[in-house]
Write a protein that holds these residues in place. Structure first.
Motif: not given
Length: 789
Positions: A522-529
C-alpha cells in the motif's frame, strides 16, 4: 519600496488557511463594461494606454493585457474592483500569499496593493514585487506584510509604469496559517508514520464484490450469487448492509443475481443498480456469461430493492457515470447472448427511468467491460483506459467522448495500453485541477506479470495527453510458498485507489497474475508532488473481486478476494491513516444548512482553526472501478470558528447528490464527515456557471470519429473472464495462459495449480488443450497425469 527586494518574496510558500480568495481570478467571467467581472481600470499621469482582454491566456480563454505606448509620468493598472462584492476580506495582523502568472515586455511593472480602511476608505498600501521581463508565462509569488489595523479589505493587481505591456492571468490569494506545532503521535512511531491495518473480528456474511457508502453512513455490500454457480442455480442472491458504528451486518433480500452489475448513487441518495448475471458460462465454452436487462433502485431508508423499467440491452460489467444534471450514462458489458453490448444507455433523473435507445446518443462502439468513464468539468466523458478483461479498445486506449456532439477523440500517451486490465483510475484532488491518475494493470488473457506503470493526464491542457508517472512501489508477492519481495518490473492488477480527506490517494491491494499471487503493498500518492509514500500493507490478500473505500470517519475499509480456486475471503480489514494518529481531530460543530445549492456560500462552525474543506462523493466501487469518486475543493473564508464555504457553480465538477463534508486542519488531520446534499437549481448548467471554469481540450489532436455504423453487438470470446472452460467450473478458473515462469509442461502446470489450491479439476468434454489430463481419466492433474508428465 524596500519591500520590492526585501525578505517578503517567497521561495517556498507556507500552507495557507484558505483556498483562493479572489473572484474571477482568470478573467473568464465577463463584466458589465469592457472589463471582466470584479476587475477595474486604475492609474494616473500623462501617458497613452490600453486595457485589453486577450485570448493569449495562461489557462482558459482570457488574460488581461495592460500596455503603455507613451509615458511622461504616472502608471496604469488593472486592479480587483474596490467593492464589498469583489475585494477580498482580510484580517488585521494576518499575512496573505499572493501569486499570478505574467508575461512582460517592460522592466517597469510591479505588483501593487491598496487597502480599505474602515474609517478613511480606500488608500494606497504598498508595492511588493517588481516583475522581471518575461516572454513566456512566468509565475510570481509574494507574501504581504501584516495587514494594518483598521483594514477590512484589500485590492491588488499589476501596475505598468514604463512603455511596454504586462499580460497577467490566474491570480491567487491565500491567507497564511498560524504556525502549527508538530502533532503529538498517539500510537507507535511506525504507525504514526505509516498508519495501521486492523482485521475486524466479525466476518462479512456475504461474498460481496460491490461496495456503496450510503448517505446515512452505512455500507451496502452486494454479492448476488457471489461468483458461485451453485448459489446461482439455487436462486440464492444476497446483499448486506454494514454499520461501521456498531460493527453489525444486516442481510438484505436481493431479487436478482447482481453479481458484476453496475451501480451509481442518484441525486436523492438511492442506489441505481443496473444489469447483472443472467447466466454462467457453459462447461464446453460455447456460451459465456450473460447480462440481463433488469435494473433496480436500492433505498437506504427502507433497505429494499425496487425494480425500474428495463434497460435496452443486457450489460454484464457495465460502466455507470452520473452527469451534471443527475442523469446516468452507461456503456459496455455483455448482452443476454454473451456478445458485447454496443448500446449506450441513459437514465433520466427527471423521468426516473431508462430512456428508449432512440432517445440516447449512440456511438455503436464496444467500450469493453467496466470502462472507466470520468465526467469532465465541461460535461464530456474521459475514458481513462482502465477496464476489465483482456485488451483495451482499439486506437490509443484512451479517449474523450463528447455525448452532445456524439464524437470520440483518441487521447495519446497511455503506456502499454493492452496491459491495463483491472488498473485503477482516479480523478485526483481537487477535482478543479482535472488531473487523472491511472495505476498498474495486467491482462488476464495473456496473463503476463502485472506492471508498475502509472500515467497522469491534465485534462485542462489544450491537447491533453498522458505522461508517465512514477512507478508503483513494490511490496511482497505470494508465489505459492509465502510472501517474497517483488523484483524487476513486478507490479499489480486489481488495484484499489481511494481519495483521502487530506488531499492524497491511498492505493492498496492487488495481485501479480490473473486471480493468483496476491501482492501485499500500500502507498499514498501526493498529487502536489506526484510521488508515492509506501505505508503499512493490508495483511489480507485483496485480488479479484476486492474493494476498498473511504468511510465517513476518515478510515478506509477493504473487503473481498476471490482467487482462481473459487474460494472467498470474508475477512474485513480497516486502514487507519497516519493523519488519525496525530492527536485530536477538528470537529465540525454545526452545519447551518445541509441542503446546498450550486454557487452558494455555506457556513459551518468548527472547534479549532482549519486549513481547508472539501466535499468527497461517497464510494460506489467494484473491480477497481469507481469513476464517480471525486474530491471537490471548497474555497473558504475564516472568521474565528465560523467558516464560510464557497460551493462550486459547476454541476459537472460536483454532480448532484449526497457528499461527505470534511474540514481539515493545517496538519492534514480531518474531521469526521458531515453529510450534505447538493442539488439545483434545476436550470443551472455549466454554461451558466459563474465560477472560474477553464475552457480546455476544445479541439484535442488525434483521431476523431462520429457514431459509426449501427450494429447490434460485438463478438466476445467465451473465455472473456480469463478461464479455460475445458477444466473445472465457471467459479474455479484455470487460466487461459499460465504465468511466464511456469514451464510449458504438465508437471509444472499441475504444480502451480496445486500450489494455488485449485483442488480437483474435472475435464469438460474430450479436448485437453493444456495437456492436464494425459492419462485420459477425466480428472486434470491426477496422480497418473503427473507421473506421465
Amino acid at each position: 519600496m524596500s519591500a520590492l527586494t526585501g525578505g517578503l518574496l517567497l521561495t517556498a510558500p507556507q500552507p495557507a488557511s484558505a483556498a483562493n480568495l479572489i473572484k474571477n481570478p482568470g478573467f473568464e467571467t465577463a463584466g458589465t463594461g469592457d472589463m471582466p467581472y470584479c476587475w477595474e481600470k486604475s492609474g494616473w499621469g500623462d501617458n497613452d494606454f490600453s486595457f485589453t482582454t486577450t485570448a493569449d491566456a495562461h489557462t482558459g480563454t482570457r488574460a488581461m493585457k495592460v500596455e503603455l505606448t507613451r509615458r511622461v509620468d504616472g502608471d496604469r493598472k488593472a486592479l480587483i474592483t474596490e467593492s464589498a462584492a469583489c475585494a477580498p476580506v482580510v484580517t488585521p495582523g494576518r499575512q496573505y500569499d499572493l501569486s499570478l502568472w505574467y508575461k512582460t515586455t517592460t522592466p517597469d511593472a510591479s505588483l501593487t496593493l491598496f487597502r480599505h480602511d474602515a474609517t478613511a476608505g480606500w488608500q494606497y498600501w504598498t508595492d511588493l514585487k517588481t516583475l522581471g521581463m518575461a516572454a513566456d508565462w512566468t509565475e510570481a509569488s509574494v507574501r504581504t506584510p501584516e495587514v494594518p489595523a483598521g483594514t477590512d479589505r484589500i485590492s491588488w493587481g499589476v501596475s505598468v509604469y514604463g512603455t511596454g505591456s504586462a499580460t497577467t492571468d490566474d491570480y491567487t490569494m491565500e491567507q497564511v496559517s498560524d504556525p502549527v506545532p508538530e502533532p503529538e503521535c498517539t500510537a507507535t512511531a511506525e504507525e504514526c508514520a505509516n498508519g495501521r491495518w486492523d482485521v475486524l473480528p466479525t466476518e462479512n456474511p456475504v461474498r460481496s464484490m460491490h461496495s456503496v457508502v450510503l448517505h446515512n453512513g452505512k455500507v451496502l455490500l452486494i454479492a448476488g450469487s457471489g461468483n458461485d454457480p451453485e448459489m446461482f442455480e439455487a436462486g440464492t442472491f444476497t446483499s448486506a448492509v454494514y454499520d461501521p458504528e456498531t460493527g453489525e451486518y444486516r442481510t438484505i433480500p436481493t431479487p436478482k443475481d447482481m453479481f458484476c452489475a453496475g451501480h451509481v448513487q442518484l441525486q436523492d441518495g438511492r442506489v441505481l443498480v443496473m444489469s447483472g448475471n443472467k447466466g454462467y458460462p457453459s462447461a464446453d465454452g460455447t456460451i459465456g456469461y450473460q447480462g440481463y436487462k433488469d435494473s433496480y433502485v436500492f433505498d437506504p431508508q427502507t433497505e429494499t430493492y425496487t425494480r425500474t423499467n428495463d434497460m435496452n440491452d443486457g450489460h454484464w460489467y457495465p460502466s455507470a457515470t452520473v452527469l451534471g444534471n443527475g442523469d446516468v450514462v452507461s456503456f459496455g458489458g455483455l448482452r443476454e447472448d454473451s456478445s458485447g453490448s454496443v448500446t449506450a444507455e441513459r437514465w433520466s433523473d427527471a423521468q426516473q427511468k431508462w430512456l428508449p435507445a432512440w432517445q440516447v446518443n449512440q456511438t455503436w462502439s464496444y467500450w469493453g467491460l467496466y470502462p472507466s468513464m470520468i465526467l469532465m468539468q465541461d460535461g464530456r466523458l474521459f475514458y481513462s483506459g482502465s477496464h476489465v478483461f483482456g485488451d483495451n479498445i482499439p486506437g490509443t486506449g484512451s479517449a474523450i467522448y463528447d455525448y452532445d456532439a456524439n464524437t470520440v477523440t483518441q487521447v495519446p500517451g497511455l503506456q502499454d495500453k493492452d496491459v491495463r486490465d483491472q488498473s485503477a483510475s482516479v480523478l485526483l484532488p481537487p477535482a478543479q485541477d482535472q488531473k487523472v491518475l491511472t495505476l498498474g494493470g495486467g491482462n488476464i488473457d495473456s496473463n503476463p506479470e502485472a506492471n508498475r506503470l502509472t500515467d497522469i493526464i491534465d485534462l485542462k491542457r489544450p491537447n491533453p495527453s498522458y505522461v508517465a508517472g512514477p512507478p508503483l512501489p513494490q511490496g511482497t508477492v505470494d508465489l505459492g510458498a509465502g510472501p517474497v519481495p517483488q523484483t524487476g518490473k513486478q507490479g499489480k492488477m486489481y488495484v484499489s485507489a481511494v481519495l483521502l480527506p487530506d488531499g492524497t490517494v491511498l492505493e492498496t491491494g492487488g495481485a501479480l497474475h490473473n486471480r493468483a499471487n496476491p501482492v501485499f503493498e500500500s502507498s499514498i500518492f501526493d498529487p502536489a508532488t506526484e510521488t508515492f509514500d509506501p505505508v503499512a500493507a493490508d495483511p489480507e490478500p485483496r485480488g479479484y473481486h476486492s474493494s476498498s473505500f473511504l468511510l465517513p470517519d476518515g478510515r478506509v475499509m477493504s473487503t473481498g478476494d476471490n482467487p482462481g480456486n473459487g474460494s472467498w475471503n470474508h475477512d474485513v480489514s480497516v486502514y487507519t491513516p497516519p493523519y488519525l494518529l496525530k492527536g485530536e481531530r477538528p470537529v465540525i460543530t454545526s452545519v447551518i444548512d445541509t441542503e446546498w445549492t450550486y454557487g452558494d456560500t455555506q457556513r459551518i462552525t468548527v472547534d479549532r482553526p482549519v486549513a481547508k474543506a472539501e466535499l468527497i462523493r461517497p464510494a460506489a466501487v467494484t473491480h477497481s472501478s469507481d469513476p464517480n469518486q471525486r474530491f471537490v475543493d471548497l474555497p473558504l473564508s475564516v472568521d474565528g470558528n465560523n467558516v464560510d464555504l464557497n460551493v462550486t457553480s459547476n454541476p459537472n465538477l460536483a454532480p448532484p447528490g449526497w457528499y461527505m463534508l470534511f474540514a481539515v486542519d493545517a496538519n492534514g488531520v480531518p474531521s469526521v464527515a458531515k453529510w450534505v446534499h447538493l442539488k439545483g437549481p434545476d436550470a443551472l448548467s455549466a454554461k451558466d456557471a459563474s465560477a472560474h471554469v477553464h475552457s480546455f481540450a476544445d479541439a484535442p489532436r488525434g483521431k476523431v470519429t462520429g457514431p459509426g455504423r449501427k450494429r447490434a453487438s460485438q463478438p466476445v470470446s467465451p473465455t472473456v473472464s480469463g478461464c479455460d472452460r475445458h477444466y473445472g467450473s465457471a467459479n474455479v478458473c484455470v487460466p487461459t495462459a499460465f504465468p511466464a515462469e511456469v514451464r510449458n509442461t504438465t508437471a509444472a502446470r499441475c504444480t502451480w495449480l496445486a500450489r494455488n489450491d485449485y483442488g480437483r479439476l474435472e475435464v469438460n468434454g474430450e479436448d485437453d488443450p493444456l495437456r492436464l489430463d494425459p492419462d485420459g481419466d477425466g480428472v486434470a492433474c491426477g496422480k497418473g497425469d503427473v507421473r506421465r508428465r
